[in-house]
Design a protein around this motif. Structure first.
Motif, short mmCIF file in Angstrom:
data_model
loop_
_atom_site.label_atom_id
_atom_site.label_comp_id
_atom_site.label_asym_id
_atom_site.label_seq_id
_atom_site.Cartn_x
_atom_site.Cartn_y
_atom_site.Cartn_z
N GLU A 99 0.83 -1.22 0.00
CA GLU A 99 0.00 0.00 0.00
C GLU A 99 0.86 1.27 0.00
N SER A 100 1.87 1.30 0.88
CA SER A 100 2.68 2.52 0.99
C SER A 100 3.53 2.71 -0.26
N ARG A 101 3.95 1.63 -0.89
CA ARG A 101 4.74 1.76 -2.12
C ARG A 101 3.86 2.26 -3.27
N ILE A 102 2.61 1.77 -3.32
CA ILE A 102 1.68 2.27 -4.33
C ILE A 102 1.44 3.76 -4.11
N VAL A 159 2.15 6.80 -6.80
CA VAL A 159 1.09 7.67 -7.31
C VAL A 159 1.37 9.13 -6.92
N ALA A 160 1.87 9.34 -5.72
CA ALA A 160 2.17 10.71 -5.28
C ALA A 160 3.16 11.37 -6.22
N GLY A 161 4.06 10.60 -6.76
CA GLY A 161 5.03 11.14 -7.70
C GLY A 161 4.44 11.50 -9.04
N ARG A 162 3.22 11.07 -9.29
CA ARG A 162 2.57 11.35 -10.58
C ARG A 162 1.39 12.28 -10.47
N GLU A 167 -0.22 17.81 -7.81
CA GLU A 167 -1.03 18.67 -6.93
C GLU A 167 -1.54 17.94 -5.69
N ALA A 168 -1.40 16.62 -5.70
CA ALA A 168 -2.00 15.85 -4.62
C ALA A 168 -1.15 15.87 -3.35
N ARG A 169 -1.83 15.87 -2.21
CA ARG A 169 -1.15 15.81 -0.92
C ARG A 169 -1.76 14.66 -0.12
N GLU A 170 -0.99 14.15 0.85
CA GLU A 170 -1.48 13.10 1.75
C GLU A 170 -2.04 11.90 0.98
N VAL A 171 -1.31 11.47 -0.02
CA VAL A 171 -1.77 10.34 -0.86
C VAL A 171 -1.68 9.04 -0.06
N GLN A 172 -2.77 8.29 -0.05
CA GLN A 172 -2.80 7.01 0.66
C GLN A 172 -3.47 5.96 -0.21
N ALA A 173 -2.95 4.75 -0.14
CA ALA A 173 -3.62 3.59 -0.77
C ALA A 173 -4.10 2.70 0.35
N PHE A 225 -7.82 -1.40 -4.82
CA PHE A 225 -7.52 -0.58 -3.65
C PHE A 225 -8.22 0.76 -3.80
N THR A 226 -8.26 1.49 -2.73
CA THR A 226 -8.83 2.83 -2.76
C THR A 226 -7.71 3.85 -2.60
#
Lengths: 137, 342
Positions: free
Chosen positions: B6-9, B13-16, B19-25, B42-43
């Motif tokens: 989850e944390s690796r996903i 995604v955060a790297g792509r 504008e996104a912050r606090e990205v979580q899978a 996953f969500t």
């Protein structure tokens, strides 16, 4: 059945040990255990009759090869001194390879149509032997 | 030990999403099946540039260590993208990663089309049972739309290898015969007899060069309880070729799941008529018979490749054993059936 049942059971035993480890992700554990249960069911269904079917099939295929001696020299009869599935399976592969060669020849020979039909009948019978209760065909 | 998936996903995604912050899978669940790719849902949750909380359901498709089929993930990714927004419903493709650094193996991430079913076993239970003909009509209409599409107009001739109309059959048969030669763990007398027949009785040239999905069958689309398809999945074998190839795959008896109808949904002649209507092409019975038998050979090649991956140790997951154990003998029986020998 390929892969052979003993090698699959051995792998599943290791898989169960790995999945007992708490570090395994629940998603992976659920997937692995569900599939393992499915495969155990298949192995249980095939196990009892597997050697009997291979002996039956090896004898039937060899009889066809003897019948086709005019087109190809028949190989040695199936060895039955070793009834382990692995040994019977090797004999089956040897005889089936010879059957493919014979079939390739006789299907082009109108005068061998009876033998051609007999080969098809045995191929059909071989799928009946291997058919499981949940077979989709 | 590697960080949880989850944390690796989330890191990927955060790297792509600049504008996104606090990205979580979160809620990672592996979807059973998927012998060619590991599939997870996953969500993804994040805060956008305005600080608003966002959430989206997603699918991760990751290459396994060894697969039952060798495919180019970029082709699969581009095939999905090509049909997005057309009459062929597909999920939105988001990111393709061909390197192995982020998640150990190449993968792509797509939106999840949530809320629908894919399991064939459900189809023959209520409430789906009453919708089979409608579902079948939609299924083969979509297949007709794929056949009708212009591969060049979709941009797919850039990533898929073209083939002459009169060479489609030989390219496919030679490829899968080669797979059998390389991977069979035991002689296959029924499949070999089928190959001899196919070579002795080649089909006519393709009517047009089409996108061939390669695995469009009952079980590879998402359906609802009203007989509507909402997503066509598993494009990993997509290629250019004879449009009848896909129709033949959908008629492979193993995909009828023990029922007499094509795909377990509707009579074969009705399915072919629906496909003709949607595609504007002809389903010549002799040519369709050739392609149906070909697909029995192709199916067997796929099942025994799965066994080979297990035997050689490339992939010892139980999912690699399920296809040969469940389908190899059934595929032999399907071959006999198509050849009029069962």
């Amino acid at each position: 059945m390929k892969p052979e049942v003993p090698s699959v059971l051995g792998e599943m035993a290791q898989l169960l040990v790995r999945n007992a480890d708490q570090s395994v992700h629940p998603a992976d554990r659920a997937s692995a255990l569900g599939l393992t249960a499915l495969l155990l069911g298949f192995a249980a269904e095939a196990w009892d009759a597997a050697a009997h079917h291979l002996v039956q099939e090896n004898r039937a295929v060899h009889a066809l090869l003897v019948r086709g001696a005019a087109y190809a020299p028949p190989p040695a009869p199936p060895a039955e001194d070793d009834l382990r599935l692995s040994a019977l399976g090797l004999e089956n592969a040897r005889l089936m390879a010879a059957l493919i060669a014979l079939h390739t020849t006789v299907e082009l020979r109108p005068e061998a149509s009876d033998l051609n039909e007999a080969i098809w009948a045995e191929l059909r019978a071989s799928t009946e032997r291997r058919k499981t209760a949940s077979s989709v065909v | 030990m590697a960080a949880p998936l989850e944390s690796r996903i989330a890191a990927y995604v955060a790297g792509r999403m600049a504008e996104a912050r606090e990205v979580q899978a979160t809620g990672l669940t592996r979807i059973s099946g998927g012998a060619s790719r590991e599939t997870y849902r996953f969500t993804l949750a994040w805060r956008d540039a305005d600080g608003a909380a966002r959430e989206r359901k997603m699918i991760l498709r990751r290459d396994p260590p060894a697969s039952l089929i060798d495919t180019e993930r970029r082709i699969e990714f581009e095939a999905y993208r090509a049909f997005r927004g057309s009459a062929v419903p597909v999920p939105e493709m988001l990111w393709l990663e061909e390197g192995s650094d982020a998640l150990d193996h190449p993968f792509f991430i797509a939106e999840e089309i949530a809320g629908f079913q894919a399991a064939p076993a459900l189809l023959w239970t209520e409430p789906y049972l009453a919708t089979l003909e409608k579902l079948g009509a939609h299924k083969w209409t979509i297949l007709g739309e794929i056949a009708k599409a212009d591969p060049a107009g979709l941009g797919l001739t850039e990533v898929m290898i073209p083939v002459a109309l009169d060479a489609c059959w030989d390219r496919e048969l030679s490829y899968w015969e080669g797979v059998l030669d390389d991977d069979e763990a035991e002689p296959l007398p029924i499949t070999r007899a089928a190959i001899r027949w196919l070579r002795a009785n080649p089909p006519p040239p393709a009517q047009k060069l089409s996108v061939v999905h390669g695995d469009y069958r009952t079980g590879n689309f998402l359906f609802d309880e009203h007989g509507t398809i909402h997503g066509v999945l598993d494009w990993e074998m997509a290629h250019l070729g004879d449009p009848l190839e896909d129709l033949g795959w959908s008629f492979n008896p193993v995909w009828s799941f023990g029922r007499p109808e094509a795909g377990g949904l509707m009579p074969h002649d009705q399915a072919a008529a629906v496909w003709e209507q949607a595609s504007g092409l002809k389903a010549d019975p002799a040519a369709l018979h050739w392609w149906t038998l070909f697909n029995c050979v192709k199916g067997q090649a796929i099942w025994i490749s799965s066994a080979r991956a297990f035997i050689d140790g490339g992939n010892r997951e139980p999912i690699m054993v399920a296809p040969p154990w469940m389908l190899q003998n059934a595929q032999d029986r399907a071959t006999l059936k198509v050849m009029g020998r069962l």
